[in-house]
Design a protein around this motif. Structure first.
Motif, PDB file in Angstrom:
ATOM      1  N   THR A 141     -15.710   6.259 -10.073  1.00 38.19           N
ATOM      2  CA  THR A 141     -15.501   6.184  -8.631  1.00 38.19           C
ATOM      3  C   THR A 141     -14.015   6.332  -8.310  1.00 38.19           C
ATOM      4  O   THR A 141     -13.172   5.640  -8.885  1.00 38.19           O
ATOM      5  N   VAL A 142     -13.720   7.251  -7.382  1.00 38.63           N
ATOM      6  CA  VAL A 142     -12.341   7.509  -6.973  1.00 38.63           C
ATOM      7  C   VAL A 142     -12.207   7.206  -5.485  1.00 38.63           C
ATOM      8  O   VAL A 142     -12.947   7.764  -4.660  1.00 38.63           O
ATOM      9  N   ALA A 143     -11.294   6.329  -5.142  1.00 40.29           N
ATOM     10  CA  ALA A 143     -11.052   5.993  -3.740  1.00 40.29           C
ATOM     11  C   ALA A 143     -10.107   7.029  -3.143  1.00 40.29           C
ATOM     12  O   ALA A 143      -9.029   7.295  -3.685  1.00 40.29           O
ATOM     13  N   VAL A 144     -10.524   7.636  -2.022  1.00 42.17           N
ATOM     14  CA  VAL A 144      -9.750   8.696  -1.383  1.00 42.17           C
ATOM     15  C   VAL A 144      -9.694   8.466   0.122  1.00 42.17           C
ATOM     16  O   VAL A 144     -10.434   7.641   0.672  1.00 42.17           O
ATOM     17  N   THR A 187     -10.565   5.076   4.143  1.00 41.52           N
ATOM     18  CA  THR A 187     -10.365   5.087   5.584  1.00 41.52           C
ATOM     19  C   THR A 187     -10.415   6.522   6.077  1.00 41.52           C
ATOM     20  O   THR A 187     -10.244   7.462   5.292  1.00 41.52           O
ATOM     21  N   SER A 188     -10.641   6.678   7.374  1.00 39.67           N
ATOM     22  CA  SER A 188     -10.562   7.995   8.009  1.00 39.67           C
ATOM     23  C   SER A 188      -9.485   8.008   9.091  1.00 39.67           C
ATOM     24  O   SER A 188      -9.355   8.989   9.824  1.00 39.67           O
ATOM     25  N   GLU A 189      -8.732   6.935   9.195  1.00 42.98           N
ATOM     26  CA  GLU A 189      -7.664   6.860  10.190  1.00 42.98           C
ATOM     27  C   GLU A 189      -6.573   7.893   9.876  1.00 42.98           C
ATOM     28  O   GLU A 189      -6.338   8.203   8.704  1.00 42.98           O
ATOM     29  N   PRO A 190      -5.904   8.430  10.909  1.00 43.56           N
ATOM     30  CA  PRO A 190      -4.887   9.470  10.676  1.00 43.56           C
ATOM     31  C   PRO A 190      -3.561   8.909  10.156  1.00 43.56           C
ATOM     32  O   PRO A 190      -2.501   9.091  10.738  1.00 43.56           O
ATOM     33  N   ARG A 191      -3.647   8.221   9.030  1.00 48.73           N
ATOM     34  CA  ARG A 191      -2.494   7.631   8.348  1.00 48.73           C
ATOM     35  C   ARG A 191      -2.940   7.329   6.924  1.00 48.73           C
ATOM     36  O   ARG A 191      -4.125   7.415   6.601  1.00 48.73           O
ATOM     37  N   LEU A 192      -2.007   6.982   6.093  1.00 49.10           N
ATOM     38  CA  LEU A 192      -2.358   6.581   4.732  1.00 49.10           C
ATOM     39  C   LEU A 192      -3.085   5.238   4.744  1.00 49.10           C
ATOM     40  O   LEU A 192      -2.924   4.441   5.680  1.00 49.10           O
ATOM     41  N   PRO A 193      -3.906   4.955   3.726  1.00 47.78           N
ATOM     42  CA  PRO A 193      -4.576   3.653   3.672  1.00 47.78           C
ATOM     43  C   PRO A 193      -3.572   2.505   3.641  1.00 47.78           C
ATOM     44  O   PRO A 193      -2.458   2.647   3.128  1.00 47.78           O
TER      45      PRO A 193
END
Length: 393
Positions: A113-116, A142-148
């Motif tokens: 599993t890879v978190a992206v 996350t899908s927010e327009p920034r890094l996690p």
């Protein structure tokens, strides 16, 4: 699919016709002033001129490479030294390099599993290659327009063996975290016993915003991928850098993936030229992109456009986005007409629909853009706005 190819294809789709794209590229080639001239805009003869200075970066009397030795091996050592890693491996594409890196890590961690990020390159541009080819299982942090954020990584609801971070996140507007935010995210992943991989396709130009050297940035991660054509203007190629044992394993997988190319000296030489010629100039491009961005905001405000955004307001790299309250086909036609009629290209990329009556484009600042003053930008904005519907010239 590479970023450049994907961007050009999206531009063709969103411009509404191949004809408009051809007009845009023709206007760009004939323009007297542009913000960036990319290699893929040039003819084969013009591209080969890049190698005119190859003798300055490598001994051309040396035997040519065979399956990764010679000049390719020299390039690998140079990249490892620049990033401060034990080793590096040359790959024909970044898509291959990242698949190989993460499947190697999956074998070591026992977790596929890879978190992206939902907007990351593997999720948006690679046709599900992680799962379809590499046998990996991507999960979206996350899908927010920034890094996690560190909290999102720390509190994610299921285990993952690796976290990949795209620096900068292109499809959110070439955005970067602060150095403090980045170190906190990496620490959160390590708390979960996960390895950290940097998708550093544009890592070269990220040093300004992060305020750290390439070595310091790369040292945070367990492995790093870098691209050679996006900012260095090489013919293509990528590298995976990290611990020597990981890189050796990656080379075995590179062979299995078909990446053990017989000879790659033209590309390798073009990378060495790019590292010599372009890498030292990237901070200058980033600084001038901020001048261009500020002038764009001023120009649209002076032109009376009811709503316009530059994102990020202060660019994190030498690339950023402009958002306008028009449909993509309308903005694209105005941009092409402006270029055709003034021989000045303000917006050289295609426009994409970002919602009803809302469009965005990417702005890239390279060496050609250094010739622009803030007043040049404001004047170009006025010319562009005059060609939008409802504007009086």
């Amino acid at each position: 699919m590479t970023d450049t190819t994907a961007s050009e294809q999206r531009a063709a789709d969103d411009d509404g016709s191949t004809g408009l794209r051809e007009r845009r590229l023709a206007a760009h080639r004939g323009a007297r002033r542009v913000l960036a001239r990319f290699g893929f805009h040039r003819t084969l003869r013009e591209r080969l001129e890049l190698l005119d200075s190859a003798a300055d970066v490598h001994d051309l009397d040396e035997l040519s490479d065979v399956y990764g030795d010679g000049v390719v091996g020299t390039l690998e050592k140079k990249v490892a030294a620049l990033l401060g890693t034990e080793a590096a491996a040359f790959f024909p594409t970044g898509t291959m390099a990242q698949q190989v890196a993460l499947r190697c890590w999956a074998g070591r961690t026992g977790n596929r599993t890879v978190a992206v990020h939902a907007l990351s390159h593997p999720e948006v541009h690679e046709r599900n290659a992680f799962s379809e080819v590499a046998g990996l299982r991507p999960v979206r942090v996350t899908s927010e327009p920034r890094l996690p954020t560190a909290a999102e990584v720390r509190d994610f609801e299921e285990p993952f063996g690796a976290l990949t971070l795209e620096l900068p996140l292109r499809d959110a507007g070439f955005v970067l975290p602060s150095w403090e935010e980045l170190t906190e995210v990496v620490a959160a992943a390590r708390e979960r016993d996960a390895v950290v991989h940097f998708d550093g396709a544009r890592l070269w130009e990220s040093t300004v915003h992060l305020g750290r050297s390439l070595e310091e940035i790369a040292d945070l991660a367990d492995s790093v991928y870098v691209s050679f054509y996006k900012s260095l203007e090489a013919f293509g190629g990528a590298a995976l850098a990290g611990p020597e044992d990981l890189v050796e394993e990656a080379k075995a997988w590179r062979h299995r993936y078909g990446g053990q190319v017989f000879q790659q000296f033209p590309t390798a030489l073009s990378v060495l030229v790019g590292l010599e010629r372009e890498l030292p100039r990237l901070p200058e491009y980033v600084a001038h992109a901020r001048v261009v961005a500020a002038a764009l905001r001023e120009g649209f405000a002076a032109a009376g456009v009811p709503w316009a955004r530059v994102h990020p307001e202060v660019p994190h790299t030498h690339d950023f986005r402009v958002w306008l309250p028009y449909d993509a086909d309308v903005a694209a036609e105005a941009a092409v007409r402006t270029a055709e009629e003034t021989a000045v290209v303000l917006f050289g990329s295609g426009w994409e629909q970002g919602g009803p009556g809302l469009a965005f484009t990417e702005v890239h600042v390279r060496s050609a853009g250094l010739e622009w003053t803030a007043e040049d930008v404001r004047t170009a904005v006025a010319e562009f706005v005059a060609r939008l519907p409802g504007q009086v010239r």
